[in-house]
Design a protein around this motif. Sequence first.
Motif, mmCIF file in Angstrom:
data_model
loop_
_atom_site.group_PDB
_atom_site.id
_atom_site.type_symbol
_atom_site.label_atom_id
_atom_site.label_comp_id
_atom_site.label_asym_id
_atom_site.label_seq_id
_atom_site.Cartn_x
_atom_site.Cartn_y
_atom_site.Cartn_z
ATOM 1 N N THR A 25 68.541 26.824 18.820
ATOM 2 C CA THR A 25 68.373 25.404 18.536
ATOM 3 C C THR A 25 68.336 25.173 17.026
ATOM 4 O O THR A 25 68.060 26.105 16.255
ATOM 5 C CB THR A 25 67.061 24.890 19.146
ATOM 6 N N PRO A 26 68.608 23.936 16.579
ATOM 7 C CA PRO A 26 68.518 23.651 15.137
ATOM 8 C C PRO A 26 67.161 24.023 14.542
ATOM 9 O O PRO A 26 67.093 24.544 13.428
ATOM 10 C CB PRO A 26 68.779 22.145 15.079
ATOM 11 N N LYS A 27 66.095 23.755 15.273
ATOM 12 C CA LYS A 27 64.762 24.064 14.745
ATOM 13 C C LYS A 27 64.559 25.565 14.578
ATOM 14 O O LYS A 27 63.965 26.015 13.597
ATOM 15 C CB LYS A 27 63.677 23.468 15.650
ATOM 16 N N SER A 28 65.064 26.348 15.550
ATOM 17 C CA SER A 28 64.903 27.805 15.428
ATOM 18 C C SER A 28 65.770 28.345 14.290
ATOM 19 O O SER A 28 65.358 29.267 13.573
ATOM 20 C CB SER A 28 65.262 28.497 16.745
ATOM 21 N N ASN A 29 66.965 27.765 14.111
ATOM 22 C CA ASN A 29 67.798 28.168 12.974
ATOM 23 C C ASN A 29 67.106 27.878 11.654
ATOM 24 O O ASN A 29 67.132 28.700 10.726
ATOM 25 C CB ASN A 29 69.143 27.425 13.018
ATOM 26 N N LEU A 30 66.492 26.692 11.559
ATOM 27 C CA LEU A 30 65.788 26.331 10.332
ATOM 28 C C LEU A 30 64.608 27.265 10.081
ATOM 29 O O LEU A 30 64.338 27.644 8.937
ATOM 30 C CB LEU A 30 65.315 24.875 10.403
ATOM 31 N N ARG A 31 63.918 27.651 11.156
ATOM 32 C CA ARG A 31 62.788 28.583 10.997
ATOM 33 C C ARG A 31 63.266 29.933 10.461
ATOM 34 O O ARG A 31 62.622 30.532 9.603
ATOM 35 C CB ARG A 31 62.062 28.766 12.332
ATOM 36 N N ILE A 32 64.400 30.422 10.978
ATOM 37 C CA ILE A 32 64.925 31.712 10.516
ATOM 38 C C ILE A 32 65.342 31.625 9.047
ATOM 39 O O ILE A 32 65.047 32.516 8.242
ATOM 40 C CB ILE A 32 66.121 32.147 11.395
ATOM 41 N N ILE A 33 66.051 30.555 8.687
ATOM 42 C CA ILE A 33 66.473 30.354 7.300
ATOM 43 C C ILE A 33 65.265 30.303 6.374
ATOM 44 O O ILE A 33 65.252 30.900 5.292
ATOM 45 C CB ILE A 33 67.300 29.051 7.192
ATOM 46 N N THR A 34 64.225 29.590 6.816
ATOM 47 C CA THR A 34 63.007 29.466 6.011
ATOM 48 C C THR A 34 62.328 30.821 5.844
ATOM 49 O O THR A 34 61.919 31.191 4.740
ATOM 50 C CB THR A 34 62.036 28.465 6.670
ATOM 51 N N LEU A 35 62.210 31.568 6.941
ATOM 52 C CA LEU A 35 61.545 32.872 6.889
ATOM 53 C C LEU A 35 62.252 33.821 5.935
ATOM 54 O O LEU A 35 61.612 34.445 5.071
ATOM 55 C CB LEU A 35 61.489 33.487 8.291
ATOM 56 N N ILE A 36 63.565 33.942 6.073
ATOM 57 C CA ILE A 36 64.312 34.894 5.243
ATOM 58 C C ILE A 36 64.263 34.492 3.772
ATOM 59 O O ILE A 36 63.963 35.311 2.890
ATOM 60 C CB ILE A 36 65.769 35.004 5.716
ATOM 61 N N SER A 37 64.559 33.239 3.470
ATOM 62 C CA SER A 37 64.621 32.814 2.062
ATOM 63 C C SER A 37 63.275 32.893 1.369
ATOM 64 O O SER A 37 63.202 33.168 0.166
ATOM 65 C CB SER A 37 65.191 31.399 1.950
ATOM 66 N N THR A 38 62.195 32.696 2.136
ATOM 67 C CA THR A 38 60.871 32.730 1.497
ATOM 68 C C THR A 38 60.367 34.144 1.230
ATOM 69 O O THR A 38 59.270 34.305 0.681
ATOM 70 C CB THR A 38 59.829 31.960 2.344
ATOM 71 N N PHE A 39 61.158 35.156 1.571
ATOM 72 C CA PHE A 39 60.828 36.492 1.068
ATOM 73 C C PHE A 39 60.923 36.505 -0.464
ATOM 74 O O PHE A 39 60.317 37.345 -1.120
ATOM 75 C CB PHE A 39 61.727 37.557 1.693
ATOM 76 N N GLY A 40 61.707 35.557 -1.026
ATOM 77 C CA GLY A 40 61.683 35.379 -2.482
ATOM 78 C C GLY A 40 60.316 34.949 -2.955
ATOM 79 O O GLY A 40 59.834 35.393 -4.005
ATOM 80 N N GLY A 41 59.657 34.076 -2.191
ATOM 81 C CA GLY A 41 58.289 33.678 -2.508
ATOM 82 C C GLY A 41 57.304 34.824 -2.334
ATOM 83 O O GLY A 41 56.358 34.976 -3.108
ATOM 84 N N LEU A 42 57.514 35.647 -1.293
ATOM 85 C CA LEU A 42 56.652 36.814 -1.068
ATOM 86 C C LEU A 42 56.718 37.758 -2.264
ATOM 87 O O LEU A 42 55.687 38.261 -2.742
ATOM 88 C CB LEU A 42 57.080 37.537 0.203
ATOM 89 N N LEU A 43 57.928 37.988 -2.778
ATOM 90 C CA LEU A 43 58.093 38.845 -3.956
ATOM 91 C C LEU A 43 57.453 38.213 -5.184
ATOM 92 O O LEU A 43 56.822 38.904 -5.996
ATOM 93 C CB LEU A 43 59.579 39.097 -4.199
ATOM 94 N N PHE A 44 57.628 36.916 -5.336
ATOM 95 C CA PHE A 44 56.959 36.158 -6.400
ATOM 96 C C PHE A 44 55.462 36.441 -6.352
ATOM 97 O O PHE A 44 54.834 36.818 -7.361
ATOM 98 C CB PHE A 44 57.287 34.679 -6.163
ATOM 99 N N GLY A 45 54.861 36.298 -5.159
ATOM 100 C CA GLY A 45 53.423 36.501 -5.019
ATOM 101 C C GLY A 45 52.982 37.931 -5.254
ATOM 102 O O GLY A 45 52.018 38.194 -5.963
ATOM 103 N N TYR A 46 53.708 38.888 -4.654
ATOM 104 C CA TYR A 46 53.310 40.290 -4.802
ATOM 105 C C TYR A 46 53.415 40.750 -6.249
ATOM 106 O O TYR A 46 52.492 41.387 -6.784
ATOM 107 C CB TYR A 46 54.160 41.188 -3.900
ATOM 108 N N ASP A 47 54.532 40.434 -6.888
ATOM 109 C CA ASP A 47 54.755 40.931 -8.246
ATOM 110 C C ASP A 47 53.819 40.295 -9.272
ATOM 111 O O ASP A 47 53.503 40.917 -10.293
ATOM 112 C CB ASP A 47 56.211 40.713 -8.651
ATOM 113 N N THR A 48 53.386 39.049 -9.036
ATOM 114 C CA THR A 48 52.406 38.446 -9.940
ATOM 115 C C THR A 48 50.986 38.885 -9.595
ATOM 116 O O THR A 48 50.126 38.952 -10.470
ATOM 117 C CB THR A 48 52.492 36.902 -9.901
ATOM 118 N N GLY A 49 50.733 39.200 -8.321
ATOM 119 C CA GLY A 49 49.379 39.563 -7.904
ATOM 120 C C GLY A 49 49.031 41.024 -8.039
ATOM 121 O O GLY A 49 47.865 41.378 -8.202
#
Length: 487
Positions: A25-49
């Motif tokens: 479904t569109p919502k599940s596709n959006l969730r997958i896109i959000t999850l994968i792309s926000t690994f950039g945020g995870l790296l942002f957090g880990y590398d600063t923390g």
Amino acid sequence: MDNQNTKEEIALQPTDQTLNKNKPTPKSNLRIITLISTFGGLLFGYDTGVVNGALLYMARPDQLNLNPFMEGLVASSLLFGAAIGAVMGGRLSDKYGRRKNILYLAIVFFFATVGCALAPNSDVMIGFRFLLGLAVGGASVTVPTYLAEMSPAEDRGRVVTQNELMIVTGQFLAFLMNAILGNLFGSTSHIWRYMLSIATIPAVILWVGMLAMPESPRWLVSKGKISEALNVLKRVRDEACAVVELKEIKDLSDAEAHLEKASAKEFAVTPWIRRLLFIGIGVGIVQQITGVNAINYYGTQILKEAGFTMQAALIANTANGAISVTATLVGMWLLGRLGRRKIFLIGLTMTTITQCLIGIFSMTLSDQSYFPYLILSMTVTFMAFQQGCSAPVTWLIMSEIFPLRLRGLGMGTVVFFSWIANFTVGLGFPVLLSSIGLSQTFFTFAFGGLMAIIFVAKWLPETKGRSLEQLEQCFRDYKNIDCRKLL
């Protein structure tokens, strides 16, 4: 005109894929896109923390032998790199696309992390931390922009703030790994190298995952790739909404087609864009002058200064990370119910009060046995309101306010100033702590919080519940009384 109508009718006709019940479904596709792309945020957090804890080990005489100034330089070199990376990231994402830019950033994350983990001396460490900062800064601009452009107006606040959730999750994981490794292998001379190297894992996941992700539909429209944009929108919207939204995006893009190529000079010569730049820079600086990253980068040292042992401080600091994750989840819920301005003002008011209390308690109760736990409770309270209210609104507002043709450049510029403010705090905190002490340092941050409250109350627009295109129209007509009421 007939051809255009025919294309739209064809687009609205159900296909075999549409009728396939097994299709995501569109919502599940959006969730997958959000999850994968926000690994950039995870790296942002880990590398600063991760420096919050690892720094105490690498500063030892038998390791990198760092004095307070060099500690600040190691921590803040990443932040200075992030300021440069934010500007570069904005320009590159405008030129090559949001998705492709995130792929490049994943590669830089990986190799810079390896360089930091293997650094033989402080000079090499600072160089690779700067390189890592380029990736962090690029991700801090590109990922929220990508999410804002992929999500529908009614879900934009929730979707974009999932990047903030991943940032604080990355910080919590850094604090947790520091505590585990520090307590189990604290006698190992190079334990900090293992703390740093863990970040290679999410970098690989980000790169592999983004290979299968679509490009931003708004960026595709800006490059004249209309059919590709419609296909992407159909992945994350129902077909009728996709066609309507594409028309809205295309109409705005066509209206701006006669304008010159986006450039920095527009920030100086166009009044409504200049106003947005002022607001964006202010919001970015507000996020930093409250001193949040003094706790993110030096929380373990603050707790050690308050009276905890090294191992106890590493464990206690995980409470700051845990409350940050919990508070961000609460903040995501609040964004669906309250306006951006109200949430931001609540957060800034409470963090300023907490900074004042840390200063007062440090002056009056530092000789008490319960003082370390009192300071821990204050840092946890601070992080709860910071990550639950102030931080999600900061990144969301910066991703929303700029027009499409200037979004990458505009966000890159305001995030540059945010990272410079972050760099100043990161570099100066160890020096302030050693020269004027815990109490006066936090009184300084409380004053910054007061200035932030005044700025937000006077200047911050309300963006909740409107599409990016509707916001752009309102910002263009900001002198109109009706638009002022909307914002």
